[in-house]
Enzyme design. Structure first.
Site, PDB file in Angstrom:
ATOM      1  CG  ASP A 288     -11.446 -14.466 -13.313  1.00 35.26           C
ATOM      2  OD1 ASP A 288     -10.792 -14.620 -12.266  1.00 35.26           O
ATOM      3  OD2 ASP A 288     -10.983 -14.701 -14.444  1.00 35.26           O
ATOM      4  N   GLY A 289     -11.054 -11.435 -11.629  1.00 35.11           N
ATOM      5  CA  GLY A 289     -10.119 -10.329 -11.832  1.00 35.11           C
ATOM      6  C   GLY A 289      -9.197 -10.535 -13.026  1.00 35.11           C
TER       7      GLY A 289
ATOM      8  CG  HIS B  82      -7.225 -10.614  -7.429  1.00 36.80           C
ATOM      9  ND1 HIS B  82      -6.625 -10.253  -8.612  1.00 36.80           N
ATOM     10  CD2 HIS B  82      -7.527 -11.934  -7.552  1.00 36.80           C
ATOM     11  CE1 HIS B  82      -6.565 -11.304  -9.410  1.00 36.80           C
ATOM     12  NE2 HIS B  82      -7.108 -12.344  -8.784  1.00 36.80           N
TER      13      HIS B  82
ATOM     14  CG  ASP C 261      -3.119  -7.835  -3.530  1.00 40.77           C
ATOM     15  OD1 ASP C 261      -2.245  -8.682  -3.289  1.00 40.77           O
ATOM     16  OD2 ASP C 261      -3.700  -7.174  -2.649  1.00 40.77           O
TER      17      ASP C 261
ATOM     18  CB  SER D  91      -5.925  -2.033  -2.587  1.00 41.60           C
ATOM     19  OG  SER D  91      -6.754  -3.144  -2.806  1.00 41.60           O
TER      20      SER D  91
ATOM     21  CG  HIS E 173      -2.006  -1.092   1.083  1.00 39.78           C
ATOM     22  ND1 HIS E 173      -2.641  -1.642   2.173  1.00 39.78           N
ATOM     23  CD2 HIS E 173      -2.527  -1.728  -0.003  1.00 39.78           C
ATOM     24  CE1 HIS E 173      -3.505  -2.564   1.764  1.00 39.78           C
ATOM     25  NE2 HIS E 173      -3.450  -2.636   0.441  1.00 39.78           N
TER      26      HIS E 173
HETATM   27  C1  LIG Z   1      -5.049 -10.419  -1.218  1.00 37.27           C
HETATM   28  S1  LIG Z   1      -6.764 -10.158  -1.219  1.00 37.27           S
HETATM   29  C2  LIG Z   1      -6.938  -8.536  -1.847  1.00 37.27           C
HETATM   30  C3  LIG Z   1      -6.451  -7.456  -0.947  1.00 37.27           C
HETATM   31  C4  LIG Z   1      -6.633  -6.052  -1.471  1.00 37.27           C
HETATM   32  N1  LIG Z   1      -6.135  -5.918  -2.838  1.00 37.27           N
HETATM   33  C5  LIG Z   1      -5.945  -5.043  -0.585  1.00 37.27           C
HETATM   34  O1  LIG Z   1      -4.764  -4.721  -0.823  1.00 37.27           O
HETATM   35  O2  LIG Z   1      -6.596  -4.529   0.336  1.00 37.27           O
HETATM   36  C6  LIG Z   1      -7.279 -11.152  -2.551  1.00 37.27           C
HETATM   37  C7  LIG Z   1      -8.755 -11.078  -2.908  1.00 37.27           C
HETATM   38  O3  LIG Z   1      -8.892 -11.756  -4.164  1.00 37.27           O
HETATM   39  C8  LIG Z   1     -10.184 -12.337  -4.210  1.00 37.27           C
HETATM   40  N2  LIG Z   1     -10.160 -13.308  -5.321  1.00 37.27           N
HETATM   41  C9  LIG Z   1      -9.752 -14.600  -5.333  1.00 37.27           C
HETATM   42  N3  LIG Z   1      -9.795 -15.089  -6.588  1.00 37.27           N
HETATM   43  C10 LIG Z   1     -10.228 -14.079  -7.391  1.00 37.27           C
HETATM   44  C11 LIG Z   1     -10.443 -13.928  -8.783  1.00 37.27           C
HETATM   45  N4  LIG Z   1     -10.214 -14.951  -9.629  1.00 37.27           N
HETATM   46  N5  LIG Z   1     -10.860 -12.747  -9.249  1.00 37.27           N
HETATM   47  C12 LIG Z   1     -11.087 -11.700  -8.413  1.00 37.27           C
HETATM   48  N6  LIG Z   1     -10.904 -11.772  -7.084  1.00 37.27           N
HETATM   49  C13 LIG Z   1     -10.477 -12.941  -6.584  1.00 37.27           C
HETATM   50  C14 LIG Z   1     -10.413 -12.866  -2.826  1.00 37.27           C
HETATM   51  O4  LIG Z   1     -11.806 -13.006  -2.589  1.00 37.27           O
HETATM   52  C15 LIG Z   1      -9.742 -11.770  -1.979  1.00 37.27           C
HETATM   53  O5  LIG Z   1     -10.709 -10.831  -1.566  1.00 37.27           O
END
Ligand SMILES: C[S@@+](CC[C@H](N)C(=O)[O-])C[C@H]1O[C@@H](n2cnc3c(N)ncnc32)[C@H](O)[C@@H]1O
Length: 272
Positions: free
Chosen positions: A141-142, A47, A162, A98, A24
């Protein structure tokens, strides 16, 4: 597209740890630099997570040390200002993830696309962002979001990638997605991938990324003792099309964070 597969990963138990703070702090520096360049910025958080977390007591301590650091490292200032503003408005017991950090630093003409697959994360994001016309939520999906991401109409772009890395597949997907996105984007679009330093799986991904993107990227790692984050050996960032000045800011951020958290074992590697 509600109901895409999700891994079950929840970020709450990691929020505000040394790796989150490293990611961050660099993200805030990039936002600050891109924001001062003028013209609308398109932002994607592939994500996104929940956006807001309750801070464990030990992590609260790290965040207050950072806010009170008298050294006032210029590279850490954008992040420190976000933490200060957050603590003043919401108190010291919660931590902005984030999505909230990006929203705090974005301008009136910027746009932010937030993707997550977990229903609880999407519900939390909807609750926090529904009333902001600059923010779009994607319940899906991200990786697909990154592939489909449009930056037309924007002067610049920033994508944070992320993933949870709760299976080795994420390392492969991250490598492929970053190389694919870099091929479709010019130097005005910065792509920022976070990864954990684990026992090995990240190394093949890095070799692939460095092989494909050397000369257009910067790569930095902050190492810390396993006790800091439950076995993770450190935090890594691979940044494609870094804004000018990031190569100098990133080591400054790392060494100051190491000082603040009393961790002396920093190991930095930069390329690009
Ligand atoms: C490491 S955390 C994100 C933290 C956030 N970016 C932050 O810095 O505050 C990962 C997130 O990815 C999500 N996730 C898992 N697989 C995913 C996908 N294929 N597409 C989008 N999100 C996904 C999870 O639900 C989780 O909320």
């Amino acid at each position: 597209m509600r109901g895409a597969e999700h891994s079950g990963y929840r970020h709450s138990r990691h929020a505000g740890n040394a790796a989150d703070v490293h990611k961050h702090a660099v993200l805030a520096w990039i936002m600050n630099r891109l924001g001062s360049a003028g013209g609308p910025l398109c932002i994607l958080d592939t994500h996104a997570g929940d956006g807001l977390y309750r801070l464990e007591a030990g992590r609260r301590h790290l965040i207050s040390r950072l806010r009170e650091d008298r050294h006032r490292s210029p590279a850490l200032e954008p992040y420190r200002r976000v933490l200060d503003a957050w603590a003043r408005s919401a108190g010291e017991e919660t931590y902005p993830g984030s999505p909230l950090l990006l929203r705090t630093l974005m301008g009136a003409d910027d746009s932010l696309l937030l993707a997550d697959t977990h229903p609880d994360a999407i519900d939390a994001l909807r609750h926090r962002f529904d009333d902001d016309p600059r923010v779009t939520l994607l319940d899906g999906d991200g990786w697909a979001a990154l592939e489909a991401w449009r930056t037309d109409g924007c002067m610049r772009g920033l994508a944070l990638v992320d993933p949870p890395y709760d299976s080795d597949t994420d390392y492969r997907l991250a490598g492929e997605a970053m190389i694919g996105a870099a091929a479709r984007r010019g130097p005005g679009v910065c792509l920022c991938l976070w990864y954990p330093l684990a026992e090995g799986p990240h190394q093949a991904m890095l070799d692939t990324l460095n092989g494909a993107l050397a000369g257009r990227s910067l790569h930095a790692e902050l190492r810390f003792p396993p006790s800091a984050t439950g076995g993770m050996r450190g935090s890594g960032l691979f940044i494609v099309h870094p804004p000018d000045g990031l190569d100098a800011a990133i080591p400054e951020i790392g060494s100051r964070l190491a000082r603040i958290s009393h961790r002396s074992d920093t190991g930095w590697r930069a390329r690009g």
